[in-house]
Design an enzyme around this catalytic site. Structure first.
Site, PDB file in Angstrom:
ATOM      1  NE  ARG A 101      -2.655   0.528   3.526  1.00 36.08           N
ATOM      2  CZ  ARG A 101      -3.504   0.972   4.436  1.00 36.08           C
ATOM      3  NH1 ARG A 101      -4.802   0.734   4.303  1.00 36.08           N
ATOM      4  NH2 ARG A 101      -3.101   1.642   5.479  1.00 36.08           N
ATOM      5  CB  THR A 105      -2.746   7.012  -2.538  1.00 36.78           C
ATOM      6  OG1 THR A 105      -1.966   5.823  -2.801  1.00 36.78           O
ATOM      7  CG2 THR A 105      -2.009   8.218  -3.102  1.00 36.78           C
ATOM      8  CG  ASP A 197       2.820  -1.580   9.202  1.00 34.58           C
ATOM      9  OD1 ASP A 197       3.069  -2.781   8.936  1.00 34.58           O
ATOM     10  OD2 ASP A 197       2.927  -0.664   8.375  1.00 34.58           O
ATOM     11  CG  ASP A 200       6.483  -1.709  10.000  1.00 39.18           C
ATOM     12  OD1 ASP A 200       7.199  -2.217   9.126  1.00 39.18           O
ATOM     13  OD2 ASP A 200       6.062  -0.543   9.948  1.00 39.18           O
TER      14      ASP A 200
HETATM   15  C1  PRP Z   1      -0.879  -4.188   4.749  1.00 31.60           C
HETATM   16  C2  PRP Z   1      -1.652  -5.464   5.067  1.00 31.60           C
HETATM   17  C3  PRP Z   1      -2.494  -5.637   3.830  1.00 31.60           C
HETATM   18  C4  PRP Z   1      -2.836  -4.206   3.464  1.00 31.60           C
HETATM   19  C5  PRP Z   1      -4.212  -3.898   3.993  1.00 31.60           C
HETATM   20  O1  PRP Z   1       0.201  -4.465   3.955  1.00 31.60           O
HETATM   21  O2  PRP Z   1      -0.831  -6.555   5.349  1.00 31.60           O
HETATM   22  O3  PRP Z   1      -1.820  -6.275   2.762  1.00 31.60           O
HETATM   23  O4  PRP Z   1      -1.861  -3.365   4.110  1.00 31.60           O
HETATM   24  O5  PRP Z   1      -4.637  -2.674   3.582  1.00 31.60           O
HETATM   25  P1  PRP Z   1      -5.798  -2.453   2.517  1.00 31.60           P
HETATM   26  O6  PRP Z   1      -6.908  -3.410   2.863  1.00 31.60           O
HETATM   27  O7  PRP Z   1      -6.185  -1.011   2.727  1.00 31.60           O
HETATM   28  O8  PRP Z   1      -5.238  -2.690   1.145  1.00 31.60           O
HETATM   29  P2  PRP Z   1       1.258  -3.351   3.488  1.00 31.60           P
HETATM   30  O9  PRP Z   1       0.828  -2.764   2.186  1.00 31.60           O
HETATM   31  O10 PRP Z   1       1.477  -2.384   4.598  1.00 31.60           O
HETATM   32  O11 PRP Z   1       2.564  -4.179   3.162  1.00 31.60           O
HETATM   33  P3  PRP Z   1       3.477  -5.119   4.100  1.00 31.60           P
HETATM   34  O12 PRP Z   1       2.678  -6.359   4.366  1.00 31.60           O
HETATM   35  O13 PRP Z   1       4.659  -5.370   3.236  1.00 31.60           O
HETATM   36  O14 PRP Z   1       3.819  -4.381   5.366  1.00 31.60           O
HETATM   37  N1  URA Z   2      -2.081  -2.336   7.124  1.00 31.82           N
HETATM   38  C1  URA Z   2      -1.757  -2.700   8.387  1.00 31.82           C
HETATM   39  O1  URA Z   2      -0.722  -3.337   8.610  1.00 31.82           O
HETATM   40  N2  URA Z   2      -2.568  -2.306   9.388  1.00 31.82           N
HETATM   41  C2  URA Z   2      -3.705  -1.609   9.167  1.00 31.82           C
HETATM   42  O2  URA Z   2      -4.426  -1.297  10.130  1.00 31.82           O
HETATM   43  C3  URA Z   2      -4.026  -1.254   7.843  1.00 31.82           C
HETATM   44  C4  URA Z   2      -3.203  -1.640   6.843  1.00 31.82           C
END
Ligand code: PRP
Ligand code: URA
Length: 206
Positions: A101, A105, A197, A200
């Protein structure tokens, strides 16, 4: 259709995984354990076949899973749920979709994709701890359908009404199983109260 799996054992573990003081080692263990419980429920309707098994006493009519199952973790946080579901279905195949994400945005961008051919005939289970706006999950479902996937199920740990609505509107045939439907999203599109997150917290980044 969606289902919130609210067993007391899950609620207890959810309380622990949400806690800001839970470090990455325990966060990973809890993600695995919660995934097992939610997936157990999500898999309750998979097809089984009858088999005869010789016990020490006689022949027993038994049932064994009769589906090709493909698990698709959305990178990177989805990897934190992989051990949990593979301990339930060790023979599952694994496909990967890399989605991230944009921090401003909240739109997902694809950076990796590798699927087993079996998505065409089997059941595909997308795993990602967070279903927030639903953008990442909808993008993963779109990708799977482009590859001919038929039956798709989503398993997450925490979601909210906005994310569920986005998935149901785009893909009414896809069922979602979760440990919690939280009240909503904040201005940064994070689930509240959520657990922060997930990537993280799983990997100790930031
Ligand atoms: C997070 C989470 C989902 C997404 C959810 O991943 O693990 O994949 O955000 O958000 P959404 O429903 O609004 O799309 P992120 O993009 O932060 O990547 P990561 O898993 O690499 O930390
Ligand atoms: N991605 C995350 O890891 N946590 C949230 O709450 C939303 C998106």
């Amino acid at each position: 259709m969606h289902e919130e799996v609210t067993h007391p054992c899950i609620q207890h573990k959810l309380a622990l995984i949400r806690d800001i003081d839970t470090g990455h080692k325990m966060f990973r263990e809890l993600a695995t354990e919660i995934t097992m419980f939610v997936c157990y429920e999500a898999l309750k309707n998979i097809r089984v076949k009858e088999v005869d098994v010789e016990t020490p006493l006689t022949t027993a009519r038994c049932h064994m899973i009769d589906e090709d199952i493909v698990v698709i973790p959305i990178l990177r946080a989805g990897i934190g749920m992989l051990d949990g579901i593979l301990s339930l279905i060790p023979s599952a195949r694994v496909g990967f979709v890399g989605l991230e994400r944009d921090e401003e945005t909240a739109q997902p961008a694809t950076y990796y994709e590798k699927m087993p051919l079996q998505v065409k005939n089997g059941i595909s289970i997308i795993i990602d701890p967070m279903l927030a706006t639903g953008g990442s999950t909808v993008a993963a479902i779109n990708m799977l359908k482009e590859q001919g996937a038929g039956r798709i199920v989503v398993v997450c740990i925490v979601t909210c009404p906005e994310g569920l609505a986005a998935v149901h509107e785009a893909h009414p045939d896809v069922n979602v199983y979760t440990a919690s439907i939280d009240p909503g999203l904040n201005e940064k599109k994070y689930i509240v109260p959520g657990l922060g997150d997930a990537g993280d917290r799983l990997y100790g980044t930031k």
